[in-house]
Write an enzyme that holds these catalytic residues in place. Structure first.
Site, PDB file in Angstrom:
ATOM      1  N   GLY A   1       0.820  -1.219   0.000  1.00 24.72           N
ATOM      2  CA  GLY A   1       0.000   0.000   0.000  1.00 24.72           C
ATOM      3  C   GLY A   1       0.850   1.264   0.000  1.00 24.72           C
ATOM      4  O   GLY A   1       0.545   2.241  -0.692  1.00 24.72           O
ATOM      5  N   CYS A   2       1.917   1.243   0.777  1.00 25.82           N
ATOM      6  CA  CYS A   2       2.794   2.419   0.878  1.00 25.82           C
ATOM      7  C   CYS A   2       3.559   2.645  -0.415  1.00 25.82           C
ATOM      8  O   CYS A   2       3.781   3.795  -0.823  1.00 25.82           O
ATOM      9  CB  CYS A   2       3.741   2.268   2.065  1.00 25.82           C
ATOM     10  SG  CYS A   2       2.833   2.119   3.631  1.00 25.82           S
ATOM     11  N   THR A   3       3.936   1.570  -1.078  1.00 22.61           N
ATOM     12  CA  THR A   3       4.607   1.681  -2.368  1.00 22.61           C
ATOM     13  C   THR A   3       3.640   2.258  -3.399  1.00 22.61           C
ATOM     14  O   THR A   3       3.982   3.193  -4.130  1.00 22.61           O
ATOM     15  CB  THR A   3       5.141   0.309  -2.825  1.00 22.61           C
ATOM     16  OG1 THR A   3       6.101  -0.146  -1.864  1.00 22.61           O
ATOM     17  CG2 THR A   3       5.792   0.388  -4.197  1.00 22.61           C
TER      18      THR A   3
END
Length: 154
Positions: free
Chosen positions: A42-44
């Site tokens: 998700g952060c990527t």
């Protein structure tokens, strides 16, 4: 942090040997996004979406910064791997996390853990907080942030 209140001076170490100081960005819009952990799916995806829209934000005289509790070394690797054109700030002591109230108890594989709730904040050229998104879902979010800045940058 409350909407339409000045954000207190904030200093954090960042990638590219940056010493982030909020006062250095007076006169510009700032998008500060908090994310749980470097190099997670998700952060990527969120970082890549901001990367892909970066030129549009720059055209609106807006700077972007990502913040998590990861180390600078971890941030440098994450930034390099995905060629983020913006800097990542390290908040290992949770100063910014506390200021913006983004630390929450979350369920992770059935266990309660303390972590960062994905959140995005917009600070106006006068240093006031003008928008907060909490519990962000990545898909479509960056378009929403860009649209908000377009509306307030006239």
């Amino acid at each position: 942090m409350e909407i339409n209140k000045k954000v207190p001076l904030l200093k954090l170490p960042g990638t590219s040997d940056l010493q982030f100081n909020l006062s250095d960005y007076k006169g510009r819009f700032l998008v500060i996004y908090f994310y749980p952990k470097d190099a997670t799916p998700g952060c990527t995806a969120q970082g890549v979406d901001f990367r892909d829209a970066y030129k549009k934000f720059q055209a609106l005289d807006t700077e972007i910064f990502g913040i998590s509790r990861d180390t600078l070394k971890s941030h440098e690797n994450f930034k390099a791997k995905f060629t983020f054109p913006f800097e990542l700030l390290s908040d290992e002591e949770e100063k910014a996390c506390e200021l913006f109230g983004v630390i929450k108890m979350k369920n992770m594989y059935g266990k309660q853990v303390r972590g960062i709730e994905r959140s995005t904040f917009v600070i106006d050229p006068d240093g006031k907080l003008i928008k907060a998104w909490r519990g962000v879902k990545v898909e479509g979010h960056i378009k929403e942030v860009l649209q908000f800045i377009k509306q307030h940058n006239s």
